[in-house]
Design a protein around this motif. Sequence first.
Motif, PDB file in Angstrom:
ATOM      1  N   ASP A 363      19.230 -12.786   3.254  1.00  0.00           N
ATOM      2  CA  ASP A 363      19.408 -12.604   4.693  1.00  0.00           C
ATOM      3  C   ASP A 363      20.464 -11.531   4.960  1.00  0.00           C
ATOM      4  OD1 ASP A 363      17.631 -14.756   5.230  1.00  0.00           O
ATOM      5  OD2 ASP A 363      19.255 -16.184   4.930  1.00  0.00           O
ATOM      6  N   LEU A 364      21.555 -11.631   4.218  1.00  0.00           N
ATOM      7  CA  LEU A 364      22.647 -10.669   4.388  1.00  0.00           C
ATOM      8  C   LEU A 364      22.191  -9.264   4.011  1.00  0.00           C
ATOM      9  CD1 LEU A 364      25.562 -10.889   5.346  1.00  0.00           C
ATOM     10  CD2 LEU A 364      26.277 -11.100   2.958  1.00  0.00           C
ATOM     11  N   ALA A 365      21.377  -9.167   2.967  1.00  0.00           N
ATOM     12  CA  ALA A 365      20.874  -7.855   2.551  1.00  0.00           C
ATOM     13  C   ALA A 365      20.010  -7.238   3.638  1.00  0.00           C
ATOM     14  CB  ALA A 365      20.088  -7.993   1.246  1.00  0.00           C
ATOM     15  N   ALA A 366      19.219  -8.061   4.333  1.00  0.00           N
ATOM     16  CA  ALA A 366      18.366  -7.542   5.408  1.00  0.00           C
ATOM     17  C   ALA A 366      19.193  -6.967   6.548  1.00  0.00           C
ATOM     18  CB  ALA A 366      17.458  -8.650   5.927  1.00  0.00           C
ATOM     19  N   ALA A 367      20.442  -7.461   6.692  1.00  0.00           N
ATOM     20  CA  ALA A 367      21.338  -6.974   7.745  1.00  0.00           C
ATOM     21  C   ALA A 367      22.267  -5.888   7.240  1.00  0.00           C
ATOM     22  CB  ALA A 367      22.136  -8.138   8.307  1.00  0.00           C
ATOM     23  N   GLY A 368      21.968  -5.337   6.066  1.00  0.00           N
ATOM     24  CA  GLY A 368      22.801  -4.282   5.512  1.00  0.00           C
ATOM     25  C   GLY A 368      24.176  -4.753   5.121  1.00  0.00           C
ATOM     26  N   GLY A 369      24.290  -6.059   4.840  1.00  0.00           N
ATOM     27  CA  GLY A 369      25.573  -6.611   4.422  1.00  0.00           C
ATOM     28  C   GLY A 369      26.458  -7.051   5.562  1.00  0.00           C
ATOM     29  N   SER A 370      26.007  -6.889   6.817  1.00  0.00           N
ATOM     30  CA  SER A 370      26.825  -7.240   7.974  1.00  0.00           C
ATOM     31  C   SER A 370      26.312  -8.528   8.599  1.00  0.00           C
ATOM     32  CB  SER A 370      26.799  -6.112   9.015  1.00  0.00           C
ATOM     33  OG  SER A 370      27.494  -6.492  10.184  1.00  0.00           O
ATOM     34  N   ALA A 371      27.040  -9.627   8.404  1.00  0.00           N
ATOM     35  CA  ALA A 371      26.606 -10.922   8.932  1.00  0.00           C
ATOM     36  C   ALA A 371      26.567 -10.932  10.452  1.00  0.00           C
ATOM     37  CB  ALA A 371      27.536 -12.027   8.422  1.00  0.00           C
ATOM     38  N   SER A 372      27.334 -10.055  11.085  1.00  0.00           N
ATOM     39  CA  SER A 372      27.361 -10.031  12.554  1.00  0.00           C
ATOM     40  C   SER A 372      26.022  -9.613  13.148  1.00  0.00           C
ATOM     41  CB  SER A 372      28.464  -9.083  13.043  1.00  0.00           C
ATOM     42  OG  SER A 372      28.188  -7.750  12.626  1.00  0.00           O
ATOM     43  N   HIS A 373      25.152  -9.045  12.322  1.00  0.00           N
ATOM     44  CA  HIS A 373      23.830  -8.630  12.805  1.00  0.00           C
ATOM     45  C   HIS A 373      22.751  -9.661  12.480  1.00  0.00           C
ATOM     46  CE1 HIS A 373      24.855  -4.651  14.272  1.00  0.00           C
ATOM     47  NE2 HIS A 373      25.640  -4.502  13.205  1.00  0.00           N
ATOM     48  N   LEU A 374      23.172 -10.834  12.025  1.00  0.00           N
ATOM     49  CA  LEU A 374      22.206 -11.894  11.763  1.00  0.00           C
ATOM     50  C   LEU A 374      22.062 -12.791  12.985  1.00  0.00           C
ATOM     51  CD1 LEU A 374      23.158 -13.013   8.136  1.00  0.00           C
ATOM     52  CD2 LEU A 374      21.175 -11.652   8.845  1.00  0.00           C
ATOM     53  N   THR A 387      11.639 -15.857  20.047  1.00  0.00           N
ATOM     54  CA  THR A 387      12.841 -15.860  20.885  1.00  0.00           C
ATOM     55  C   THR A 387      14.049 -15.687  19.976  1.00  0.00           C
ATOM     56  OG1 THR A 387      11.876 -17.316  22.555  1.00  0.00           O
ATOM     57  CG2 THR A 387      14.270 -17.201  22.473  1.00  0.00           C
ATOM     58  N   LEU A 388      14.825 -14.627  20.202  1.00  0.00           N
ATOM     59  CA  LEU A 388      16.065 -14.438  19.452  1.00  0.00           C
ATOM     60  C   LEU A 388      17.115 -15.333  20.094  1.00  0.00           C
ATOM     61  CD1 LEU A 388      16.124 -10.575  18.872  1.00  0.00           C
ATOM     62  CD2 LEU A 388      15.472 -12.372  17.272  1.00  0.00           C
ATOM     63  N   MET A 389      17.564 -16.332  19.348  1.00  0.00           N
ATOM     64  CA  MET A 389      18.467 -17.332  19.897  1.00  0.00           C
ATOM     65  C   MET A 389      19.903 -16.821  19.953  1.00  0.00           C
ATOM     66  SD  MET A 389      16.206 -19.611  20.353  1.00  0.00           S
ATOM     67  CE  MET A 389      17.236 -20.995  20.860  1.00  0.00           C
ATOM     68  N   PRO A 390      20.613 -17.106  21.036  1.00  0.00           N
ATOM     69  CA  PRO A 390      22.059 -16.824  21.025  1.00  0.00           C
ATOM     70  C   PRO A 390      22.687 -17.552  19.836  1.00  0.00           C
ATOM     71  CG  PRO A 390      21.310 -17.373  23.236  1.00  0.00           C
ATOM     72  CD  PRO A 390      20.171 -17.673  22.315  1.00  0.00           C
ATOM     73  N   THR A 391      23.308 -16.801  18.951  1.00  0.00           N
ATOM     74  CA  THR A 391      23.706 -17.340  17.646  1.00  0.00           C
ATOM     75  C   THR A 391      25.190 -17.130  17.383  1.00  0.00           C
ATOM     76  OG1 THR A 391      21.501 -16.845  16.771  1.00  0.00           O
ATOM     77  CG2 THR A 391      23.241 -17.236  15.161  1.00  0.00           C
ATOM     78  N   LYS A 392      25.851 -18.196  16.962  1.00  0.00           N
ATOM     79  CA  LYS A 392      27.245 -18.111  16.540  1.00  0.00           C
ATOM     80  C   LYS A 392      27.285 -17.857  15.043  1.00  0.00           C
ATOM     81  CE  LYS A 392      31.513 -20.814  16.171  1.00  0.00           C
ATOM     82  NZ  LYS A 392      32.153 -22.129  16.450  1.00  0.00           N
ATOM     83  N   VAL A 393      27.957 -16.803  14.635  1.00  0.00           N
ATOM     84  CA  VAL A 393      28.061 -16.438  13.221  1.00  0.00           C
ATOM     85  C   VAL A 393      29.446 -16.839  12.716  1.00  0.00           C
ATOM     86  CG1 VAL A 393      27.950 -14.579  11.524  1.00  0.00           C
ATOM     87  CG2 VAL A 393      26.502 -14.494  13.577  1.00  0.00           C
ATOM     88  N   ASP A 394      29.460 -17.653  11.671  1.00  0.00           N
ATOM     89  CA  ASP A 394      30.719 -18.072  11.040  1.00  0.00           C
ATOM     90  C   ASP A 394      30.736 -17.480   9.637  1.00  0.00           C
ATOM     91  OD1 ASP A 394      32.814 -19.372   9.735  1.00  0.00           O
ATOM     92  OD2 ASP A 394      32.528 -21.237  10.848  1.00  0.00           O
ATOM     93  N   THR A 395      31.410 -16.331   9.481  1.00  0.00           N
ATOM     94  CA  THR A 395      31.420 -15.664   8.183  1.00  0.00           C
ATOM     95  C   THR A 395      32.248 -16.428   7.160  1.00  0.00           C
ATOM     96  OG1 THR A 395      33.269 -14.283   8.945  1.00  0.00           O
ATOM     97  CG2 THR A 395      31.046 -13.383   9.185  1.00  0.00           C
ATOM     98  N   GLY A 396      33.209 -17.221   7.635  1.00  0.00           N
ATOM     99  CA  GLY A 396      34.017 -18.015   6.713  1.00  0.00           C
ATOM    100  C   GLY A 396      33.176 -19.066   6.001  1.00  0.00           C
ATOM    101  N   ARG A 397      32.290 -19.712   6.740  1.00  0.00           N
ATOM    102  CA  ARG A 397      31.414 -20.732   6.161  1.00  0.00           C
ATOM    103  C   ARG A 397      30.045 -20.189   5.776  1.00  0.00           C
ATOM    104  NH1 ARG A 397      32.433 -26.075  10.019  1.00  0.00           N
ATOM    105  NH2 ARG A 397      34.689 -26.276   9.605  1.00  0.00           N
ATOM    106  N   GLY A 398      29.779 -18.973   6.207  1.00  0.00           N
ATOM    107  CA  GLY A 398      28.474 -18.369   5.900  1.00  0.00           C
ATOM    108  C   GLY A 398      27.347 -19.051   6.637  1.00  0.00           C
TER     109      GLY A 398
END
Length: 453
Positions: A363-374, A387-398
């Motif tokens: 998944d991370l590779a598909a975003a070019g390594g940037s979790a903020s784009h997941l 539907t692209l869901m409003p999503t909270k990204v927690d990079t600490g917990r992945g």
Amino acid sequence: MNNSYRIRILCAAAAVLLLAALVVSPGTAVKVEGAKIMYDVEPGTTYLFPMAVSIKETDGAADYAVDVLGFGQSLDGGSYTGLAAADDNSPYSARSFVTTEETLVHLEPGDRVAFNAVVDVPANVGSGGRYAIILIHPATTGGAQASFATAVAVPVMLTIAGTSAIETGDVGTVSVGEVVAGKPIVVTTALTNTGNHHYYGAVNTLSVTDAAGTTVATATSDPFSRAVIPGQTVAFETPLATGLPVGTYTVTSAMTLEDGTVLDEATATFTVAEEYIPPFTAATLTITPEAGGILAVPEGTVTISFPKGAVFAETDVTVAPYAGALPALPAGAAAGTTAFTVDGLTGLLAKDATVTVTYAAGDLAAAGGSASHLALARWDRGEGAWTLMPTKVDTGRGTLTATTNRFSTWAVVATDAAPAAPTGESGPGILVVVLTIAAALACAAGGTQVRRE
């Protein structure tokens, strides 16, 4: 505003809500009695098999054609299909000696028409099995193409008594699907029935060995629910879900009968370029209105939290990996490797559930390594759109977290601009029901009032 005027407004509201809630019903659905003809028959003997077709009193009048066709099977899934005379070249066909007393049936609402299928077995019919399809479908006029949405295919499967039934098979090809972390490796095996008789319960068993010849993975399919007909080929898709390190592997695919009799086997090789991480294990949870619950897969990579009062009745909910090809994603979105389905729920939840997914390396590779784009994306079957869901990204917990009031197929996607953190998703389900019921009650009360006046 007087009471009768209020009632008229509520009635109009009820009408609008009810119209919005209506589902277009399918056309007249025919009921068929004698929907399978499966018998041992003697050469040189004629048999009558009772059949009947009927429709409900609420159905519209309709004409149904009754056709005798050859017996075919689809490669994918092995569903039974009818073959026109020009395409029915099997030496095991019964089409030439099966007829029906009715070839066109007119049904008025509530009608039932009985007739016989006539099987006139030739004296020199041969050995093994003989096969045909009786297709009952809406008749057409003026050269229009029939709609088979309400068609019924009646399989005719005859065993010639006193002859030898040969049950053999040939594995023509074995192919290994794409090796993608988080998704099953699907091995497709094409089995052809080379005998003279059908068989049920075919089983596909896979054994994977590494370069040293050590068995590192196995898988077995459930017994096949349909019969495999002589001369027909059916593709069996069996998933592998065992982790594999980088290397080259050989898979042996064996087809057996349910009693263990080996029909045939073949091998194929495949390469794992990056360590293969298998999909999570499916999980099921019973949710109640009083307690809600947390549905979590054993690996902990997918968790769905249902609050108290989310459902109206006790419900079994299952989350499982999604193995097929995803519907086309919106422009600017790319699929990661994590996808899953949530089954058991229909309609909208009374309260939003919270979905938390651990994103994978793919998944991370598909975003070019940037979790903020997941982001999490939900496929809405009714609308036929993502539907692209409003999503909270927690990079600490992945993890990725979103709230939702409905479920279907979900996927982790990479987007140029991921939706903002969720603020909740309101569900109109309860409001629609309450307003509809209130309006209907008001209409009933209004009707009483008018009569009294």
